[in-house]
Design a protein around this motif. Structure first.
Motif, PDB file in Angstrom:
ATOM      1  N   ALA A 118      67.086  44.346  51.791  1.00 25.51           N
ATOM      2  CA  ALA A 118      67.346  44.953  53.088  1.00 25.51           C
ATOM      3  C   ALA A 118      66.495  45.133  54.443  1.00 25.51           C
ATOM      4  O   ALA A 118      67.072  45.100  55.581  1.00 25.51           O
ATOM      5  CB  ALA A 118      68.005  46.315  53.436  1.00 25.51           C
ATOM      6  N   ARG A 119      65.649  45.246  53.723  1.00 37.71           N
ATOM      7  CA  ARG A 119      64.474  45.783  54.581  1.00 37.71           C
ATOM      8  C   ARG A 119      62.737  44.446  54.555  1.00 37.71           C
ATOM      9  O   ARG A 119      63.228  44.006  53.000  1.00 37.71           O
ATOM     10  CB  ARG A 119      63.765  46.574  54.059  1.00 37.71           C
ATOM     11  CG  ARG A 119      64.002  48.057  55.091  1.00 37.71           C
ATOM     12  CD  ARG A 119      63.151  49.363  54.315  1.00 37.71           C
ATOM     13  NE  ARG A 119      64.199  50.805  54.704  1.00 37.71           N
ATOM     14  CZ  ARG A 119      63.227  51.070  55.304  1.00 37.71           C
ATOM     15  NH1 ARG A 119      62.758  51.131  55.835  1.00 37.71           N
ATOM     16  NH2 ARG A 119      63.868  51.989  56.278  1.00 37.71           N
ATOM     17  N   ASP A 120      62.505  43.736  56.009  1.00 39.49           N
ATOM     18  CA  ASP A 120      61.683  42.929  55.404  1.00 39.49           C
ATOM     19  C   ASP A 120      60.097  43.377  55.335  1.00 39.49           C
ATOM     20  O   ASP A 120      60.135  44.504  54.997  1.00 39.49           O
ATOM     21  CB  ASP A 120      61.431  42.268  56.572  1.00 39.49           C
ATOM     22  CG  ASP A 120      62.814  41.668  57.593  1.00 39.49           C
ATOM     23  OD1 ASP A 120      63.760  41.656  56.608  1.00 39.49           O
ATOM     24  OD2 ASP A 120      62.588  41.230  58.189  1.00 39.49           O
ATOM     25  N   SER A 121      59.859  42.242  54.222  1.00 39.01           N
ATOM     26  CA  SER A 121      58.117  43.033  54.197  1.00 39.01           C
ATOM     27  C   SER A 121      58.060  43.472  53.084  1.00 39.01           C
ATOM     28  O   SER A 121      57.517  44.621  53.060  1.00 39.01           O
ATOM     29  CB  SER A 121      57.197  43.187  54.829  1.00 39.01           C
ATOM     30  OG  SER A 121      57.756  42.138  56.435  1.00 39.01           O
ATOM     31  N   ALA A 135      58.235  48.539  51.372  1.00 38.36           N
ATOM     32  CA  ALA A 135      59.037  47.243  52.214  1.00 38.36           C
ATOM     33  C   ALA A 135      59.320  48.079  53.795  1.00 38.36           C
ATOM     34  O   ALA A 135      59.011  48.722  54.183  1.00 38.36           O
ATOM     35  CB  ALA A 135      60.414  46.990  51.959  1.00 38.36           C
ATOM     36  N   GLY A 136      58.767  47.393  55.037  1.00 41.20           N
ATOM     37  CA  GLY A 136      58.834  47.681  56.323  1.00 41.20           C
ATOM     38  C   GLY A 136      58.164  47.256  56.519  1.00 41.20           C
ATOM     39  O   GLY A 136      57.234  45.625  56.205  1.00 41.20           O
ATOM     40  N   SER A 137      57.429  47.819  57.852  1.00 46.20           N
ATOM     41  CA  SER A 137      55.976  47.839  58.119  1.00 46.20           C
ATOM     42  C   SER A 137      55.275  48.894  58.362  1.00 46.20           C
ATOM     43  O   SER A 137      55.532  49.340  59.052  1.00 46.20           O
ATOM     44  CB  SER A 137      56.272  47.002  59.244  1.00 46.20           C
ATOM     45  OG  SER A 137      57.189  47.966  60.030  1.00 46.20           O
ATOM     46  N   GLY A 138      53.833  48.195  57.656  1.00 44.38           N
ATOM     47  CA  GLY A 138      52.719  49.666  57.822  1.00 44.38           C
ATOM     48  C   GLY A 138      53.391  50.752  57.230  1.00 44.38           C
ATOM     49  O   GLY A 138      54.117  51.473  56.519  1.00 44.38           O
ATOM     50  N   CYS A 164      60.958  51.136  47.773  1.00 42.24           N
ATOM     51  CA  CYS A 164      62.499  50.799  47.904  1.00 42.24           C
ATOM     52  C   CYS A 164      62.553  50.359  46.235  1.00 42.24           C
ATOM     53  O   CYS A 164      61.735  50.415  45.406  1.00 42.24           O
ATOM     54  CB  CYS A 164      62.784  49.691  48.653  1.00 42.24           C
ATOM     55  SG  CYS A 164      63.318  49.953  49.981  1.00 42.24           S
ATOM     56  N   VAL A 165      63.650  50.692  45.246  1.00 40.50           N
ATOM     57  CA  VAL A 165      63.488  50.699  43.779  1.00 40.50           C
ATOM     58  C   VAL A 165      65.190  49.600  43.836  1.00 40.50           C
ATOM     59  O   VAL A 165      66.126  49.647  44.557  1.00 40.50           O
ATOM     60  CB  VAL A 165      64.303  51.992  43.468  1.00 40.50           C
ATOM     61  CG1 VAL A 165      64.821  51.659  41.416  1.00 40.50           C
ATOM     62  CG2 VAL A 165      63.118  53.450  42.945  1.00 40.50           C
ATOM     63  N   TYR A 166      64.840  48.478  42.821  1.00 37.12           N
ATOM     64  CA  TYR A 166      66.192  47.411  42.934  1.00 37.12           C
ATOM     65  C   TYR A 166      66.333  47.272  41.226  1.00 37.12           C
ATOM     66  O   TYR A 166      65.443  47.361  40.713  1.00 37.12           O
ATOM     67  CB  TYR A 166      64.763  46.228  43.484  1.00 37.12           C
ATOM     68  CG  TYR A 166      66.053  45.090  43.561  1.00 37.12           C
ATOM     69  CD1 TYR A 166      66.672  44.850  45.101  1.00 37.12           C
ATOM     70  CD2 TYR A 166      66.623  44.302  42.196  1.00 37.12           C
ATOM     71  CE1 TYR A 166      67.558  43.660  45.143  1.00 37.12           C
ATOM     72  CE2 TYR A 166      66.796  43.038  43.097  1.00 37.12           C
ATOM     73  CZ  TYR A 166      68.073  43.313  44.861  1.00 37.12           C
ATOM     74  OH  TYR A 166      68.879  41.951  44.417  1.00 37.12           O
TER      75      TYR A 166
END
Lengths: 338, 337
Positions: free
Chosen positions: A95-98, A115-118, A124-126
């Protein structure tokens, strides 16, 4: 007695040869970095990654899959998985970038990643079976470098900016599906302290990490309660501890002697043994063979970074990759040759 | 007249021996005009050549034959520690090398200074973008004018922090070199994201990470041309750590690179801003100066200074004293219409 047995084993292995497969990143430059797999015996190399600025590959504990970060147009990086033969390549439906720094659960069914930016990174756990993603850690953000603690929790580094607007701090935290809390260890983090390189002991509960207590990084081993039980201090920076498969040794990088070299040390103490150390070039990123008798690592002794394998005394050294690319981030496939 | 023509012809032939035809480094790998040696008379500097070579300094009327202790690196190159004669005059020198039939010259490779001052000024130039025609103006013309102005300043050297070219093309690097060589002072360069075109930058200005001393102060230039700079894959981390160790004991430790983001390569940031915090860090990339709240690296105490783009006619001078590092306000030195 243990020491004599250990020496005998080392002598025996000196006449043997390493085998198995090593995943690594290869590319002339970062744009074309591709996760590849080399057979240690035949030196045959196959490309298995997407080849879009691929990051360091991580084997699933069952040795069936590789996870890595790789670029996806307009989304930054995303976590990808692929089988060792290059089949089954897919990007996780994040769902989130990076997506960054994937870490496999012990059952090889889940991947944790940031995930996200910095400073806004979420943990996240998939679930690979249901293709679903969960955000762990509740509302906590700035979580980096996940390592599975057990089936229900992770270790991670949390970046936090104090409410008074002061400089960032880095804390070791435990992350569950609902929260992230400070790890209650006695490796306290003084001003500017930055824990990094957290690794959990295979088959045990100890944790190895980098800390700064004497003005330089040293490797600290803590028991599950967070009490420091061993310090590996070479008097200079020690980086990136890596547990042996049986959890009795740690490979690490140290600048003892000036250049980055590969060493290992028994967890119970004793002097570090140099495996690949030189004055004119660097050796780094060690990974253990499944039988714990060999270490693969990166060395730029030939001018560009290539993969090498050495026995634990550093006496038998084999060059595994020979090409004009830069080869990085070796990861030995668990379970030996398949 | 015939003799004069012959002399000019020889000079032209000699100039053609500088670097390789496309501007790449050739026999002499270091120092060069993007990473010169700065040395006082009687001081030492290192030369890295691809093969064992006879070395000399050329500047003004004098040719200085260089000798020194040689050692071969693991990949067959040769490092020579050379000593500048005590009677060498201050100025920029060309380093010449001859190995068998191969000859090479790196212009502006060695800067002999009379003494290292405690108080001095340098200039920060960034984002020259050679090859672009932003706003209808040739970036090369702007850079040439910037250098003309800088040559009249009190600056003792220049840091040129990346996006030297607009597309990393060999022709753009050649043009950049031509203009750079009109600079009267030492110029230290590092790469930017616009210079990322294959290995074109590395062929012209290797290495990507280096440090140098100016008197009691130590400077560290590193590579942030790629966003994931110095991530856990690379060897840059080793060089950064070793450089930071070597910089211990300096009066000021100053970093320069093309760009900075808080979530770029963590290991590099730990080394530079947490374990051994730099005293100051200069970069460009954004084409503007610091915004409010951008005074320091978020990890620690290192102040940052962002300099606007030279392609827009702006540079920044920085004064260094024993008490402080004082960046001036950005200065427009070329009016763009």
């Amino acid at each position: 007695m243990t020491m004599i047995l250990g020496s005998t084993l080392l002598l025996l292995v000196a006449g043997a040869s390493p085998s198995g497969q090593i995943a690594f990143v290869s590319g002339v430059e970062q744009e074309d970095q591709c996760v590849s797999v080399v057979d240690v015996t035949t030196r045959a190399v196959i490309r298995v990654g997407p080849g879009r600025r691929d990051g360091a590959p991580v084997w699933s504990p069952d040795g069936q899959w590789l996870a890595m970060e790789s670029d996806v147009p307009d989304k930054g990086t995303a976590i990808h998985v692929v089988r060792a033969d290059g089949t089954g390549l897919r990007a996780l439906r994040q769902a989130r970038d990076s997506g960054r720094r994937p870490a496999w659960s012990a059952d090889s069914k889940h991947l944790a990643y940031t995930a996200g930016s910095g400073l806004d990174d979420a943990m996240c756990v998939y679930d690979l079976e249901s293709d679903t993603e969960q955000v762990w850690g509740g509302e906590k953000r700035g979580l980096l470098s996940p390592v599975w603690r057990d089936g229900a929790s992770l270790y991670a580094i949390q970046i936090a900016r104090p409410t008074d607007g002061g400089k960032l701090r880095m804390h070791l935290v435990t992350v569950t599906s609902g929260d992230a809390v400070l790890w209650s260890g006695d490796v306290q983090m003084p001003e500017g302290m930055a824990a990094w390189g957290v690794q959990k002991q295979p088959g045990g509960a100890a944790v190895a990490l980098e800390g700064i207590e004497k003005g330089h990084r040293e490797i600290i081993v803590c028991n599950p309660e967070g009490r420091a039980v061993a310090r590996i201090d070479g008097g200079t920076a020690g980086w990136n501890p890596v547990w042996s498969p049986d959890g009795t040794r740690l490979a690490l990088e140290s600048f003892h002697g000036g250049r980055r070299g590969v060493y290992w040390v028994g967890v119970g103490g004793g002097a570090a043994t140099a495996v690949a150390v030189a004055q004119d070039y660097d050796n780094w990123h060690p990974t253990w063979s499944p039988d714990g008798q060999w270490l693969a690592f990166v060395s730029d002794r030939t001018g560009n970074p290539e993969l090498f394998v050495a026995d634990l005394r550093g006496e038998k050294v084999l060059q595994v990759t020979h090409n004009s690319h830069n080869d990085y981030a070796p990861a030995w496939r668990p379970g030996g040759k398949r | 007249m015939k003799r004069i023509v012959l002399l000019f012809a020889l000079a032209a032939c000699d100039a053609a021996l500088a670097r390789a035809p496309e501007g790449q480094l050739d026999l002499i790998l270091e120092p060069h005009n993007g990473r010169p040696a700065i040395v006082v008379p009687g001081g030492e500097f290192q030369v890295l050549v691809a093969a064992r070579a006879d070395l000399r300094l050329e500047g003004g009327p004098r040719v200085i034959k260089l000798t020194g202790v040689e050692r071969r690196t693991c990949d067959g190159r040769v490092v020579t520690v050379c000593t500048v004669p005590k009677d060498a005059l201050p100025g920029m020198y060309t380093l010449a090398a001859e190995s068998g039939s191969k000859r090479d010259r790196n212009v502006r490779a060695v800067n002999v200074v009379g003494a290292f001052p405690d108080t001095y000024r340098f200039v920060h130039i960034t984002d020259t973008h050679i090859g672009s025609h932003r706003g209808g103006r040739d970036s090369a013309a702007t850079f040439a004018e910037v250098i003309r102005v800088v040559n009249q300043s009190e600056a003792v050297f220049a840091l040129v922090t990346g996006d030297l070219t607009d597309g990393g093309e060999p022709a753009q690097f050649r043009r950049f070199l031509e203009i750079l060589d009109t600079c009267r002072m030492a110029t230290f360069v590092c790469p930017g994201n616009h210079d990322r075109q294959g290995l074109n930058y590395e062929r012209v200005f290797s290495p990507m990470v280096y440090s140098f001393r100016f008197g009691r102060d130590a400077y560290l230039g590193f590579d942030t041309k790629d966003y994931n700079v110095a991530d856990e894959l690379g060897g840059q981390d080793s060089v950064l750590e070793a450089s930071r160790q070597a910089m211990q004991g300096s009066r000021w430790s100053i970093g320069f690179s093309h760009r900075y983001e808080p979530d770029m390569g963590m290991r590099a940031q730990l080394v530079l801003f947490v374990d051994h915090p730099l005293d100051h860090f200069f970069y460009g990339h954004t084409h503007r100066a610091n915004l409010p709240g951008q005074e320091r690296v978020p990890w620690g105490t290192t102040p940052i200074t962002i300099t606007p783009a030279a392609v827009n006619g702006v540079i920044r001078y920085v004064d260094i004293t024993t008490q402080k590092i004082s960046p001036h306000s950005p200065e427009r030195v070329v009016e763009l219409h």
